[in-house]
Design an enzyme around this catalytic site. Sequence first.
Site, PDB file in Angstrom:
ATOM      1  CG  HIS A  79      -1.894  -1.190   1.179  1.00  0.00           C
ATOM      2  ND1 HIS A  79      -2.621  -1.572   2.270  1.00  0.00           N
ATOM      3  CD2 HIS A  79      -2.190  -2.085   0.185  1.00  0.00           C
ATOM      4  CE1 HIS A  79      -3.339  -2.656   1.957  1.00  0.00           C
ATOM      5  NE2 HIS A  79      -3.080  -2.985   0.703  1.00  0.00           N
ATOM      6  CG  HIS A 235      -7.656  -2.913  -1.687  1.00  0.00           C
ATOM      7  ND1 HIS A 235      -7.075  -1.883  -0.967  1.00  0.00           N
ATOM      8  CD2 HIS A 235      -6.869  -3.990  -1.505  1.00  0.00           C
ATOM      9  CE1 HIS A 235      -5.992  -2.342  -0.364  1.00  0.00           C
ATOM     10  NE2 HIS A 235      -5.833  -3.622  -0.671  1.00  0.00           N
ATOM     11  CG  ASP A 239      -3.564  -4.971  -3.038  1.00  0.00           C
ATOM     12  OD1 ASP A 239      -3.061  -4.185  -2.215  1.00  0.00           O
ATOM     13  OD2 ASP A 239      -4.419  -5.818  -2.727  1.00  0.00           O
ATOM     14  CG  HIS A 262      -0.718  -9.305  -2.957  1.00  0.00           C
ATOM     15  ND1 HIS A 262      -0.383  -8.034  -3.364  1.00  0.00           N
ATOM     16  CD2 HIS A 262      -1.547  -9.144  -1.912  1.00  0.00           C
ATOM     17  CE1 HIS A 262      -0.981  -7.155  -2.591  1.00  0.00           C
ATOM     18  NE2 HIS A 262      -1.696  -7.800  -1.708  1.00  0.00           N
TER      19      HIS A 262
HETATM   20 ZN    ZN Z   1      -3.977  -4.533  -0.371  1.00  0.00          ZN
END
Ligand code: ZN
Length: 312
Positions: A79, A235, A239, A262
Site C-alpha cells: 500500500h 483495492h 495492490d 498478489h
Molecule cells: Zn492490499
Amino acid sequence: MVLSQRTIARIIDIEGIGLHTGVAARARILPEDTDRGIVFVRHDLDGAEVPAAAEHLVEGNGLSTTLARGEAMVVTVEHLLSALRGLGVDNARIEVDGPEIPILDGSARPFVELLRAAGLRSQGKARRYLTLTRPVSVKQGDKAILALPANDLHATYAIDFPHPAIGSQVLAIPLTEDAYVAGIAPARTFCLLRDVEAMRRRGLALGGSLDNALVLTEDGVLNESLRFSDEFVRHKVLDLVGDLALLGVPLRAHLIAFKAGHRLHAALVKRIVADRRNWSLCTSDEWLPAARLAEFAHLRERVIPAQAASIP
Ligand SMILES: [Zn+2]
C-alpha cells in the site's frame, strides 16, 4: 519537456500498527538519490537495505507482498509502494524498526495525504519508464493478467467473488495521478470474517480490525459504509499499482487482469523482467509508434470482458 525523477521534499514519519504482527509499527520516509528507486531499510538490523525490486520478492503469506534480502525482511509493503508510485515518487528511502509497514486504514489514502503534505522535489535527471515491447501474460487456473504495450499506464481489472456484497466487479481506469488519488487510493483492503479466525490461528492478521479492513460476513459487510460501491475491485487495482513498483521504474502498459491477486501480480513482474526482449527503457518524450500499438488492438478487444468494454 522530459519529466524528471522525483523524491520527497521533507522527511515523513508514519506510526500505526502492523496488520499481521498486531504490534506498533513505524516508518520514516526520507529523500533518496536519483536512480536508487524505493529502498527499505531495517533500522533495527544494522541498516540492512531491501530495495523494492523483483529480485527481492519472496513467497510470503500470500496475503500481502513480502520483500527480503538475506536476513532482512519487510512485509505489507504494497500500500505504501502503491501511494509512492501513484504519486510519481521515483526515489525514496523507507526506514523501519521492525518487519512490517503500518497498515493505517487499510488503503493508500493516509500515505497519499502524508506524501502530498510533505511535497515532492524534482531531481533534475530524466525519469525512465519501462515500456513493454511485446505482450506478456501470466495465468494460474482461471486467474490471468495480460499486459499489452502502450504509451501510458491503464488497468482493466475484473473480479468475481461468490459473495453478495462483491459479486462481479469490473473497473477500467487510466492510472494518472489524479485518477489514482480520487479513485484508487481510498479503497480499503478486505477479508472474510471466517478467514480472520483461521488467519489468527496461523499468527496472521493479529492487528486486523474494522479500522483497517472491510470485513465481510456471510451475507454482508460489517463496516458502516463503503467508500465506493465497487471498493473491492478498486483495492485490487491499488495492490496492482503497488506490486508493479517492484519493476523499479514506472511501467507503461495496458493491463487486463481477471481474478488476480498478489501472487499473480508478482508472477507478472517476474515474467516481464525475466526476458530482456520484453521491455525497453524510455524517457517521457519517447513513444511507441501508433502503428506498433495497433498491432495489439485486436488482443485487447478479444480479452476485455463485455461489461468493461462499455466503460469509457
Ligand atoms: Zn492490499
